[in-house]
Design a protein around this motif. Structure first.
Motif, PDB file in Angstrom:
ATOM      1  N   LEU A   1       0.829  -1.204   0.000  1.00 17.38           N
ATOM      2  CA  LEU A   1       0.000   0.000   0.000  1.00 17.38           C
ATOM      3  C   LEU A   1       0.865   1.256   0.000  1.00 17.38           C
ATOM      4  O   LEU A   1       0.523   2.254  -0.649  1.00 17.38           O
ATOM      5  CB  LEU A   1      -0.933  -0.002   1.215  1.00 17.38           C
ATOM      6  CG  LEU A   1      -2.061  -1.035   1.196  1.00 17.38           C
ATOM      7  CD1 LEU A   1      -2.803  -1.051   2.524  1.00 17.38           C
ATOM      8  CD2 LEU A   1      -3.032  -0.779   0.046  1.00 17.38           C
ATOM      9  N   VAL A   2       1.971   1.224   0.720  1.00 21.94           N
ATOM     10  CA  VAL A   2       2.901   2.358   0.712  1.00 21.94           C
ATOM     11  C   VAL A   2       3.424   2.595  -0.702  1.00 21.94           C
ATOM     12  O   VAL A   2       3.494   3.732  -1.189  1.00 21.94           O
ATOM     13  CB  VAL A   2       4.069   2.113   1.692  1.00 21.94           C
ATOM     14  CG1 VAL A   2       5.177   3.153   1.484  1.00 21.94           C
ATOM     15  CG2 VAL A   2       3.582   2.173   3.135  1.00 21.94           C
ATOM     16  N   ILE A   3       3.785   1.512  -1.387  1.00 22.21           N
ATOM     17  CA  ILE A   3       4.280   1.612  -2.763  1.00 22.21           C
ATOM     18  C   ILE A   3       3.213   2.215  -3.678  1.00 22.21           C
ATOM     19  O   ILE A   3       3.510   3.077  -4.522  1.00 22.21           O
ATOM     20  CB  ILE A   3       4.709   0.224  -3.279  1.00 22.21           C
ATOM     21  CG1 ILE A   3       5.931  -0.274  -2.505  1.00 22.21           C
ATOM     22  CG2 ILE A   3       5.015   0.271  -4.775  1.00 22.21           C
ATOM     23  CD1 ILE A   3       6.308  -1.714  -2.809  1.00 22.21           C
ATOM     24  N   LEU A   4       1.956   1.776  -3.518  1.00 21.84           N
ATOM     25  CA  LEU A   4       0.867   2.312  -4.340  1.00 21.84           C
ATOM     26  C   LEU A   4       0.692   3.808  -4.110  1.00 21.84           C
ATOM     27  O   LEU A   4       0.524   4.580  -5.068  1.00 21.84           O
ATOM     28  CB  LEU A   4      -0.441   1.583  -4.035  1.00 21.84           C
ATOM     29  CG  LEU A   4      -0.602   0.158  -4.562  1.00 21.84           C
ATOM     30  CD1 LEU A   4      -1.990  -0.372  -4.206  1.00 21.84           C
ATOM     31  CD2 LEU A   4      -0.397   0.096  -6.070  1.00 21.84           C
ATOM     32  N   HIS A   5       0.701   4.235  -2.850  1.00 20.94           N
ATOM     33  CA  HIS A   5       0.557   5.666  -2.540  1.00 20.94           C
ATOM     34  C   HIS A   5       1.664   6.473  -3.203  1.00 20.94           C
ATOM     35  O   HIS A   5       1.413   7.509  -3.839  1.00 20.94           O
ATOM     36  CB  HIS A   5       0.585   5.896  -1.023  1.00 20.94           C
ATOM     37  CG  HIS A   5      -0.703   5.589  -0.333  1.00 20.94           C
ATOM     38  ND1 HIS A   5      -0.999   4.336   0.146  1.00 20.94           N
ATOM     39  CD2 HIS A   5      -1.772   6.372  -0.030  1.00 20.94           C
ATOM     40  CE1 HIS A   5      -2.190   4.352   0.724  1.00 20.94           C
ATOM     41  NE2 HIS A   5      -2.689   5.576   0.629  1.00 20.94           N
ATOM     42  N   LYS A   6       2.891   6.004  -3.050  1.00 20.82           N
ATOM     43  CA  LYS A   6       4.031   6.761  -3.579  1.00 20.82           C
ATOM     44  C   LYS A   6       4.023   6.793  -5.101  1.00 20.82           C
ATOM     45  O   LYS A   6       4.477   7.767  -5.713  1.00 20.82           O
ATOM     46  CB  LYS A   6       5.327   6.166  -3.044  1.00 20.82           C
ATOM     47  CG  LYS A   6       5.500   6.416  -1.537  1.00 20.82           C
ATOM     48  CD  LYS A   6       6.862   5.985  -1.022  1.00 20.82           C
ATOM     49  CE  LYS A   6       7.025   6.368   0.443  1.00 20.82           C
ATOM     50  NZ  LYS A   6       8.357   5.989   0.980  1.00 20.82           N
ATOM     51  N   SER A   7       3.476   5.734  -5.733  1.00 20.27           N
ATOM     52  CA  SER A   7       3.392   5.738  -7.197  1.00 20.27           C
ATOM     53  C   SER A   7       2.412   6.800  -7.689  1.00 20.27           C
ATOM     54  O   SER A   7       2.467   7.211  -8.848  1.00 20.27           O
ATOM     55  CB  SER A   7       2.962   4.356  -7.703  1.00 20.27           C
ATOM     56  OG  SER A   7       1.592   4.110  -7.433  1.00 20.27           O
ATOM     57  N   LEU A   8       1.513   7.240  -6.799  1.00 16.06           N
ATOM     58  CA  LEU A   8       0.545   8.291  -7.121  1.00 16.06           C
ATOM     59  C   LEU A   8       1.017   9.664  -6.657  1.00 16.06           C
ATOM     60  O   LEU A   8       0.286  10.653  -6.763  1.00 16.06           O
ATOM     61  CB  LEU A   8      -0.812   7.978  -6.475  1.00 16.06           C
ATOM     62  CG  LEU A   8      -1.506   6.688  -6.919  1.00 16.06           C
ATOM     63  CD1 LEU A   8      -2.757   6.430  -6.087  1.00 16.06           C
ATOM     64  CD2 LEU A   8      -1.859   6.732  -8.403  1.00 16.06           C
ATOM     65  N   GLY A   9       2.238   9.714  -6.119  1.00 14.58           N
ATOM     66  CA  GLY A   9       2.782  10.976  -5.652  1.00 14.58           C
ATOM     67  C   GLY A   9       2.324  11.367  -4.263  1.00 14.58           C
ATOM     68  O   GLY A   9       2.451  12.530  -3.860  1.00 14.58           O
ATOM     69  N   ILE A  10       1.788  10.402  -3.503  1.00 14.61           N
ATOM     70  CA  ILE A  10       1.315  10.665  -2.131  1.00 14.61           C
ATOM     71  C   ILE A  10       2.349  10.141  -1.157  1.00 14.61           C
ATOM     72  O   ILE A  10       2.621   8.932  -1.101  1.00 14.61           O
ATOM     73  CB  ILE A  10      -0.048   9.986  -1.881  1.00 14.61           C
ATOM     74  CG1 ILE A  10      -1.085  10.508  -2.878  1.00 14.61           C
ATOM     75  CG2 ILE A  10      -0.512  10.227  -0.444  1.00 14.61           C
ATOM     76  CD1 ILE A  10      -2.388   9.730  -2.877  1.00 14.61           C
TER      77      ILE A  10
END
Length: 288
Positions: free
Chosen positions: A217-226
């Motif tokens: 989930l951390v990876i997904l957030h960061k891939s969206l710039g969050i």
């Protein structure tokens, strides 16, 4: 129970003695089922009449099974925003299980609007309707559960993950991890709607018992710039993530993910939409 004339009573007894059911007699005589039962219940049936009655009952059961008990055919949907949302809800506040010969998909939440959305999306994806929507008494708020039975839908979602219980060390499906941003956003929306919190002071946190799930989930957030970080919460029984508290980061989270129609379950903002509380926080951050 209506009172029958002597003639109607005699006809009811005659029909019952021939092996007519309590449902068939009212249709022939235009009387209530209760009346048919009460006026003929003490009548002893001959073996021939019993056999005729049993034959009719078995025939009706077979007819019912043909019309209603067949497994509904589904067209396997492609991975899109709707499916990503449903998969997310099944991981976080849902259940994918097999018990007593039934293949079940279910989802629970305190927001009836999220339940209705889940039901709508499942219908769009699989053309299924819920067997039931149940309401339960909660500590602060009532909560609801939607339940679907479908062997084909069960095995379809299991293609994305062999297990949907985050008490196991499972992660985000690889198909979601590699998908376009809109699909990632839908999956994260399910996480924040089910497991996310916004405190009275505006801190955004979400948790899961699965370390791998939180890492993905951390990876997904960061891939969206969050920007966010992972940590082990105070109880040591769940892994959590928090969204970095800056105006740009919170604004990006609000626009791309958010909470949907999830509601606050405890504390100062009890019963309010989490999304509204977040918007209030953004207004305060903008004013400084």
């Amino acid at each position: 129970m209506q009172k029958l004339s002597d003639s109607s009573v005699a006809q009811a007894i005659k029909l019952r003695s021939k092996g007519c059911s309590y449902k068939k007699i009212p249709k022939k005589l235009s009387i209530s089922t209760g009346s048919a039962y009460n006026y003929t219940k003490k009548l002893s049936l001959l073996p021939e009449a019993k056999n005729r009655l049993l034959f009719c009952e078995n025939k009706n059961r077979r007819k019912f099974a043909r019309e209603y008990a067949k497994e509904k055919q589904i067209t396997p949907p492609k991975l899109d925003k709707n499916l990503a949302l449903i998969l997310g809800h099944l991981f976080f506040d849902g259940c994918v299980s097999y018990s007593n010969g039934k293949y079940m998909l279910s989802y629970c939440n305190s927001s009836i609007e999220l339940i209705k959305e889940f039901v709508s999306k499942v219908h769009i994806l699989f053309s299924l309707k819920p067997v039931k929507i149940s309401k339960f008494k909660g500590v602060n708020l009532d909560w609801y559960q939607s339940t679907f039975y479908s062997k084909k839908a069960f095995y379809f979602v299991k293609k994305f993950s062999g297990c949907f219980s985050t008490s196991k060390n499972i992660g985000v499906p690889v198909e979601i991890m590699a998908a376009e941003d809109s699909i990632k956003e839908s999956f994260l929306l399910a996480f924040w709607a089910d497991e996310g919190r916004i405190s009275a002071r505006g801190y955004l946190t979400g948790s899961s018992k699965s370390k791998k799930m939180l890492g993905d989930l951390v990876i997904l957030h960061k891939s969206l710039g969050i920007d966010c970080k992972r940590y082990l919460n105070k109880t040591g029984k769940a892994h959590s993530l928090s969204i970095k508290r800056t105006l740009d980061n919170y604004s990006r989270f609000f626009q791309k993910v958010g909470f949907g129609k999830a509601i606050v379950k405890t504390g100062y903002n009890l019963g309010r939409y989490k999304q509204e509380v977040l918007l209030d926080r953004l207004h305060k951050m903008t004013s400084f």
